[in-house]
Design a protein around this motif. Structure first.
Motif, short mmCIF file in Angstrom:
data_model
loop_
_atom_site.label_atom_id
_atom_site.label_comp_id
_atom_site.label_asym_id
_atom_site.label_seq_id
_atom_site.Cartn_x
_atom_site.Cartn_y
_atom_site.Cartn_z
N GLY A 46 0.83 -1.21 -0.07
CA GLY A 46 0.03 -0.03 0.03
C GLY A 46 0.64 1.20 0.00
O GLY A 46 1.78 1.39 0.80
N VAL A 47 0.50 2.14 -0.89
CA VAL A 47 1.36 3.41 -1.05
C VAL A 47 0.50 4.62 -0.26
O VAL A 47 1.18 5.38 0.22
N SER A 48 -0.87 4.88 -0.83
CA SER A 48 -1.58 6.03 -0.26
C SER A 48 -2.96 5.32 -0.15
O SER A 48 -3.36 4.68 -1.01
N CYS A 49 -3.63 6.13 0.56
CA CYS A 49 -5.05 6.10 0.56
C CYS A 49 -5.62 7.58 1.12
O CYS A 49 -5.09 8.32 1.65
N ILE A 50 -7.12 7.77 0.67
CA ILE A 50 -7.77 9.01 1.01
C ILE A 50 -9.17 8.70 1.65
O ILE A 50 -9.59 7.71 0.72
N SER A 51 -9.52 9.23 2.70
CA SER A 51 -10.90 8.86 2.96
C SER A 51 -11.95 9.03 2.06
O SER A 51 -11.84 9.68 1.22
N ARG A 52 -12.98 8.67 2.54
CA ARG A 52 -14.41 8.69 1.60
C ARG A 52 -14.53 9.98 0.99
O ARG A 52 -14.78 10.22 0.09
N ARG A 53 -14.44 11.29 1.90
CA ARG A 53 -14.94 12.64 1.58
C ARG A 53 -13.66 13.30 1.39
O ARG A 53 -13.55 14.62 1.14
N GLY A 54 -12.24 12.83 1.32
CA GLY A 54 -11.26 13.35 1.20
C GLY A 54 -10.63 14.13 2.05
O GLY A 54 -9.80 15.14 2.19
N GLY A 55 -11.11 13.98 3.57
CA GLY A 55 -10.94 14.77 4.56
C GLY A 55 -9.38 14.35 5.57
O GLY A 55 -8.87 15.07 5.97
N SER A 56 -9.03 13.04 5.04
CA SER A 56 -7.82 12.67 5.55
C SER A 56 -7.17 11.70 4.67
O SER A 56 -7.68 11.00 3.62
N ALA A 57 -5.88 11.76 4.67
CA ALA A 57 -5.24 10.92 3.88
C ALA A 57 -3.93 10.16 4.53
O ALA A 57 -3.59 10.46 5.71
N ARG A 58 -3.54 8.85 4.19
CA ARG A 58 -2.52 8.11 4.68
C ARG A 58 -1.31 7.82 3.46
O ARG A 58 -1.51 7.53 2.27
N LEU A 59 0.06 8.11 3.92
CA LEU A 59 0.79 7.72 3.15
C LEU A 59 1.88 6.88 3.54
O LEU A 59 2.46 6.84 4.79
N ALA A 60 2.39 5.87 3.03
CA ALA A 60 3.50 5.00 3.25
C ALA A 60 4.76 5.88 3.43
O ALA A 60 5.09 6.79 2.89
N GLU A 61 5.69 5.43 4.60
CA GLU A 61 6.69 6.10 4.98
C GLU A 61 7.71 6.30 3.93
O GLU A 61 8.32 7.52 3.72
N SER A 62 7.70 5.46 2.90
CA SER A 62 8.71 5.49 1.61
C SER A 62 8.45 6.69 0.78
O SER A 62 9.28 6.96 -0.06
N VAL A 63 7.05 7.08 0.67
CA VAL A 63 6.69 8.31 -0.25
C VAL A 63 6.16 9.35 0.47
O VAL A 63 6.03 10.35 -0.28
N LYS A 64 6.18 9.76 1.63
CA LYS A 64 5.82 10.73 2.62
C LYS A 64 6.88 11.87 2.06
O LYS A 64 7.91 11.73 1.81
N GLY A 65 6.03 13.16 1.76
CA GLY A 65 6.83 14.17 1.39
C GLY A 65 6.93 14.44 -0.06
O GLY A 65 7.63 15.22 -0.76
N ARG A 66 6.65 13.27 -0.70
CA ARG A 66 6.85 13.28 -2.18
C ARG A 66 5.47 12.92 -3.21
O ARG A 66 5.35 13.51 -4.07
N PHE A 67 4.85 12.20 -2.56
CA PHE A 67 3.61 11.78 -3.14
C PHE A 67 2.42 12.42 -2.41
O PHE A 67 2.26 12.70 -1.22
N ALA A 68 1.32 12.77 -3.14
CA ALA A 68 0.07 13.18 -2.74
C ALA A 68 -1.29 12.47 -3.30
O ALA A 68 -1.00 12.27 -4.82
N ILE A 69 -2.13 12.33 -2.59
CA ILE A 69 -3.38 11.63 -3.43
C ILE A 69 -4.46 12.55 -3.02
O ILE A 69 -4.69 13.58 -2.21
N SER A 70 -5.47 12.52 -3.92
CA SER A 70 -6.67 13.37 -3.81
C SER A 70 -7.84 12.61 -4.77
O SER A 70 -7.55 11.59 -5.34
N ARG A 71 -8.90 13.12 -4.76
CA ARG A 71 -9.87 12.58 -5.26
C ARG A 71 -11.25 13.69 -5.71
O ARG A 71 -11.10 14.56 -4.99
#
Length: 123
Positions: A46-71
């Motif tokens: 798992g690399v990244s995840c975003i909550s149902r309405r986009g209020g929160s996101a989770r990033l794996a340590e290996s990609v923090k600060g470099r990747f961003a998720i949106s919906r």
């Protein structure tokens, strides 16, 4: 149920890429949505995840600060913005959904997987 990932390709180290995921067959806002990847010779992670309405996101340590998720629930789309990519980011990237939270990076009671898009980071 269909998740169609796109936007992969060849990118140089330090470059950027944006992956898109088009969803159909279910109501996107009912579930979290995530991105997983599978590198050659390695298992899926798992690399990244975003909550149902986009209020929160989770990033794996290996990609923090470099990747961003949106919906965009209205358009049934999700995105993974990849910046400052590294050779170790080379993998097939999958968008997934079916879980109500990001505990399992978008997976859960239902496991919906897209077909994957190849990202290759190389000079």
């Amino acid at each position: 149920v269909q998740l169609q990932a796109s936007g992969g390709g060849l990118v140089q180290p330090g470059g950027s890429l944006r992956l898109s995921c088009a969803v159909s067959g279910f109501t996107l806002e009912d579930f979290a949505i995530g991105w997983w990847r599978e590198a050659p010779g390695k298992g899926r992670e798992g690399v990244s995840c975003i909550s149902r309405r986009g209020g929160s996101a989770r990033l794996a340590e290996s990609v923090k600060g470099r990747f961003a998720i949106s919906r965009d629930n209205a358009q049934n789309l999700a995105y993974l913005q990849m910046n400052n990519v590294k050779p170790e980011d080379t993998a097939v990237y999958f968008c997934v959904s079916g879980g109500e939270t990001c505990d399992e990076y978008g997976l859960g009671d239902h496991n919906y997987w897209g077909q994957g898009t190849q990202v290759t980071v190389s000079s």
